[in-house]
Structure formats: C-alpha cells, structure tokens
Design a protein around this motif. Sequence first.
Motif, PDB file in Angstrom:
ATOM      1  N   VAL A 144       9.261  49.650   3.454  1.00 31.53           N
ATOM      2  CA  VAL A 144       9.820  50.380   4.589  1.00 31.53           C
ATOM      3  C   VAL A 144       9.093  49.990   5.873  1.00 31.53           C
ATOM      4  CG1 VAL A 144      10.537  52.360   3.186  1.00 31.53           C
ATOM      5  CG2 VAL A 144       8.260  52.346   4.216  1.00 31.53           C
ATOM      6  N   ASN A 145       9.782  50.170   6.977  1.00 32.73           N
ATOM      7  CA  ASN A 145       9.179  49.956   8.287  1.00 32.73           C
ATOM      8  C   ASN A 145       8.441  51.212   8.707  1.00 32.73           C
ATOM      9  OD1 ASN A 145      10.274  47.300   8.789  1.00 32.73           O
ATOM     10  ND2 ASN A 145      12.259  48.302   9.020  1.00 32.73           N
ATOM     11  N   ALA A 146       7.354  51.051   9.403  1.00 35.35           N
ATOM     12  CA  ALA A 146       6.567  52.208   9.847  1.00 35.35           C
ATOM     13  C   ALA A 146       5.987  51.932  11.227  1.00 35.35           C
ATOM     14  CB  ALA A 146       5.450  52.496   8.845  1.00 35.35           C
ATOM     15  N   LYS A 147       5.655  53.012  11.902  1.00 31.87           N
ATOM     16  CA  LYS A 147       5.037  52.923  13.226  1.00 31.87           C
ATOM     17  C   LYS A 147       3.653  53.547  13.162  1.00 31.87           C
ATOM     18  CE  LYS A 147       5.649  54.424  18.036  1.00 31.87           C
ATOM     19  NZ  LYS A 147       6.499  55.215  18.961  1.00 31.87           N
ATOM     20  N   VAL A 148       2.663  52.861  13.701  1.00 30.28           N
ATOM     21  CA  VAL A 148       1.303  53.379  13.703  1.00 30.28           C
ATOM     22  C   VAL A 148       1.176  54.447  14.789  1.00 30.28           C
ATOM     23  CG1 VAL A 148      -1.141  52.825  14.001  1.00 30.28           C
ATOM     24  CG2 VAL A 148       0.380  51.189  12.862  1.00 30.28           C
ATOM     25  N   LEU A 149       0.806  55.666  14.365  1.00 32.83           N
ATOM     26  CA  LEU A 149       0.656  56.777  15.307  1.00 32.83           C
ATOM     27  C   LEU A 149      -0.790  57.003  15.719  1.00 32.83           C
ATOM     28  CD1 LEU A 149       3.016  59.448  13.676  1.00 32.83           C
ATOM     29  CD2 LEU A 149       3.563  57.799  15.480  1.00 32.83           C
ATOM     30  N   ILE A 160       7.087  57.090   8.969  1.00 27.55           N
ATOM     31  CA  ILE A 160       8.114  56.390   8.209  1.00 27.55           C
ATOM     32  C   ILE A 160       9.431  57.120   8.433  1.00 27.55           C
ATOM     33  CG2 ILE A 160       8.904  55.748   5.902  1.00 27.55           C
ATOM     34  CD1 ILE A 160       5.986  55.717   5.065  1.00 27.55           C
ATOM     35  N   ASN A 161      10.426  56.411   8.895  1.00 32.13           N
ATOM     36  CA  ASN A 161      11.692  57.045   9.235  1.00 32.13           C
ATOM     37  C   ASN A 161      11.455  58.157  10.267  1.00 32.13           C
ATOM     38  OD1 ASN A 161      12.907  55.313   7.457  1.00 32.13           O
ATOM     39  ND2 ASN A 161      12.998  56.788   5.788  1.00 32.13           N
ATOM     40  N   LYS A 186       5.041  46.891   8.126  1.00 29.99           N
ATOM     41  CA  LYS A 186       5.803  47.059   6.887  1.00 29.99           C
ATOM     42  C   LYS A 186       4.839  47.475   5.774  1.00 29.99           C
ATOM     43  CE  LYS A 186       9.413  43.710   8.073  1.00 29.99           C
ATOM     44  NZ  LYS A 186      10.540  44.642   8.101  1.00 29.99           N
ATOM     45  N   VAL A 187       5.251  48.482   5.013  1.00 29.88           N
ATOM     46  CA  VAL A 187       4.420  48.975   3.919  1.00 29.88           C
ATOM     47  C   VAL A 187       5.284  49.126   2.673  1.00 29.88           C
ATOM     48  CG1 VAL A 187       2.796  50.186   5.413  1.00 29.88           C
ATOM     49  CG2 VAL A 187       4.810  51.397   4.564  1.00 29.88           C
ATOM     50  N   TYR A 188       4.621  49.149   1.527  1.00 30.88           N
ATOM     51  CA  TYR A 188       5.301  49.317   0.247  1.00 30.88           C
ATOM     52  C   TYR A 188       5.032  50.728  -0.267  1.00 30.88           C
ATOM     53  CZ  TYR A 188       6.609  48.513  -4.650  1.00 30.88           C
ATOM     54  OH  TYR A 188       7.187  48.607  -5.888  1.00 30.88           O
ATOM     55  N   VAL A 189       6.087  51.440  -0.660  1.00 27.07           N
ATOM     56  CA  VAL A 189       5.951  52.816  -1.154  1.00 27.07           C
ATOM     57  C   VAL A 189       5.632  52.778  -2.643  1.00 27.07           C
ATOM     58  CG1 VAL A 189       7.069  55.054  -1.434  1.00 27.07           C
ATOM     59  CG2 VAL A 189       7.562  53.656   0.588  1.00 27.07           C
ATOM     60  N   SER A 204       1.182  51.245   0.538  1.00 24.60           N
ATOM     61  CA  SER A 204       0.170  50.204   0.396  1.00 24.60           C
ATOM     62  C   SER A 204       0.656  48.915   1.053  1.00 24.60           C
ATOM     63  CB  SER A 204      -0.100  49.937  -1.092  1.00 24.60           C
ATOM     64  OG  SER A 204      -0.932  48.810  -1.274  1.00 24.60           O
ATOM     65  N   ARG A 205      -0.303  48.114   1.499  1.00 25.24           N
ATOM     66  CA  ARG A 205       0.009  46.758   1.963  1.00 25.24           C
ATOM     67  C   ARG A 205      -0.652  45.715   1.063  1.00 25.24           C
ATOM     68  NH1 ARG A 205       1.925  45.002   6.517  1.00 25.24           N
ATOM     69  NH2 ARG A 205       0.172  43.582   6.977  1.00 25.24           N
TER      70      ARG A 205
END
Length: 358
Positions: A144-149, A160-161, A186-189, A204-205
């Motif tokens: 999934v795509n994610a944004k660093v907060l 995420i989302n 991008k990270v893996y759930v 995880s990456r």
Amino acid sequence: MINKAFFQNIEEVANDNDLTKEQVYLAFEQGLIAACKKQLGVQTCRVEFKEEKNELLIFGQYFVLPEGELSLDLDKKYTFIKLDDAKALNPKAKENQLLEVKIEPGDFSYNASRDLKHRFNEVLNQIKKENIYQGLKQLQYEMVNAKVLEVEQDFYRIEINKDVITMLPKKESLPTDKFHVGDRIKVYVTDVEMKTKGPKIYVSRTHVALVTRLLEEYVPEIKDGTIEVLGISRDPGDRSKVGLRSNNENVDVIGATVGEGGSRIKEISKFLSGEKIDLFRWSDNEKELIAQSLQPAPVVAVTKVNPKEKTALAIVPDAQLSLAIGKLGQNVKLAVQASGWSIDIKSETDAAKEGIIY
C-alpha cells in the motif's frame, strides 16, 4: 409506538457513520433491550421494528410459572412470574407461557434511558470498528501507499488510505531509508489484528513480499501471469535476487522485467531506497537453475547434484570465486534461498586438486 422521525434518524445515523440501516437497527435494538431490562427488571426483552408502519414495539418477557413445585428443567434465562401476578399484567395469561408485556420508550426512567444510550453507542462503536477491521483485513499481504506524518527515534508514523494511521518501526524499514514528513512511501501489510481500541495494522519494508508486489506493479507481464516469480530472496536494503520464468516464448523474461533502458527495475529500486535487484532465468533443469541463480558470477559446471537432499556443487573460474560467493557470502546465500538448493562452491583449481570430475 408510531414515530416517523425515529426511522428517518436511523437513515441519517447510518449515512453519517458509513453504516447500513441494518447495522444501526441492531445498535438501537440492543440499546432498547438494555433500557427495557432496566425499566422492568427482567432478563429478556424483544424489540420489533416495523418501518413500513413507522412502528416500534418493545416487549418485556416473563415466564409464567406452573402451579405447584418448580421444575428443574425450566429455562433459567427468563424472569419467572406467578400466575396471579401474570394475570394482573394480562388477564389471559396462562401457566408455562412466555408472557410479553409491551412498554413505550416514553415510559423509560432516567436510568433506563441512560442504559439505552450507553448500550447503543457501545454496539455502534463495535460495529464501526469491525467494519474498519474488515476493510483493513483486505489489505493484508498487499503493498500500500503511505504518507509519512511524523518521524520519531524508533518509528515513522504513517497514514495509510484515509484516516488509517499506523507505525512503521525503523527495524522494519531499510537501512537506506531516510524519510521525512510528507514523503510518500510504499509498505507491505504483514498483519491486521483487532485490538481493544480497534484494528491495528502492521507494516514492513523489509519483507521479501514487498519486492514481489513492486514487480507486479511495475511489470505488467508479471501482473497478468505472462512472467512468473518462482524464487525470490532478499537482503533488505542491499540486494534482492529474483528467479523468473516466461510463459510466452516471445517475451524475454529479463528484458521485459528490466524495461526499456532499465526503466522498470530502476523504479522498483528507487522505491526500495536504492536496493539492487538481481534477476535470473528460472529453469526446470536443476544444473541450469543453480548456475543461473549464482549470477552475475559465471559457472563452469554444476556437479554432485543430489535431488533428494537438494544439494549441489558449483565450479567457477578461479578469478570469479569471490564474486560467486559474494561479500560476506551474500551472493551464494541469496542464490540458495531463491533456488531452494544448498550450493557449495569451488574454484576450478580447488576442484582439480580434489580430483572432482565434471
């Protein structure tokens, strides 16, 4: 009870909370049952919604005791009542009957109304959490795509989302990752669990499957099955080794995956913060598979192949021995993991000294 506004509110609550009307009905039912129990002091109640008539019915339940001694097999979930007391509630009451007594919400005491609100909110929140959980569960084992907060000492807080926030522990990030607030990653759930406070998502990456998902995203031929990933291993942040097979003789497995001018593999490497991706052609021939997996080192021969133990010996040119083994044994380790074979390596000179014929 006739109340059109009540049923209109049901729809509004459902829309405001992204729920179905049936889910809101369930929450209201549980709330009304809690209020009914408090008001009448009974153990069971029944609620009936008649939306077509704008009617809401609430019943407290009593079990009318038989004459004489109590039977031990009576269902203890009910509140028992003597026949005389039952007839005071309903003159037609009979022994061994489940007697239902209608009650109006307007008759609820303060404490009963409080229990209604508390139980309604409790059930509604449980349903909302379950809905979120089921939605997140579909992301398990996906990229999934994610944004660093936020960037903390031991983790990155990421979104995420929409409104789904979790943490990427730095131990699950790559050594080469240097993210900043606002970065898109991008990270893996790896897992989704239901906790007391709600669903928790683990990401995880470093997981090997992240490389597979990136390959599927950037190489259409892998996504549609024209090219298969049959073996993969990874030293997160440094190097991955991927064994590929083409199911179409007109599609070059390496060329298609690398992309024109290396465009596809470069994109994948970029999202892995520069991690190198070694590709090799998969083969059903054991010797070819082992030789291919040791690339970029050339292999002179593969011998002492034991299919049962899945062990083999690879002979390489003297000058290529260090490349075949790799720094700290990395190349052979990744080859072993990707191919599924235990591989011993010897130089041509050492093989000759030991009298190994190949």
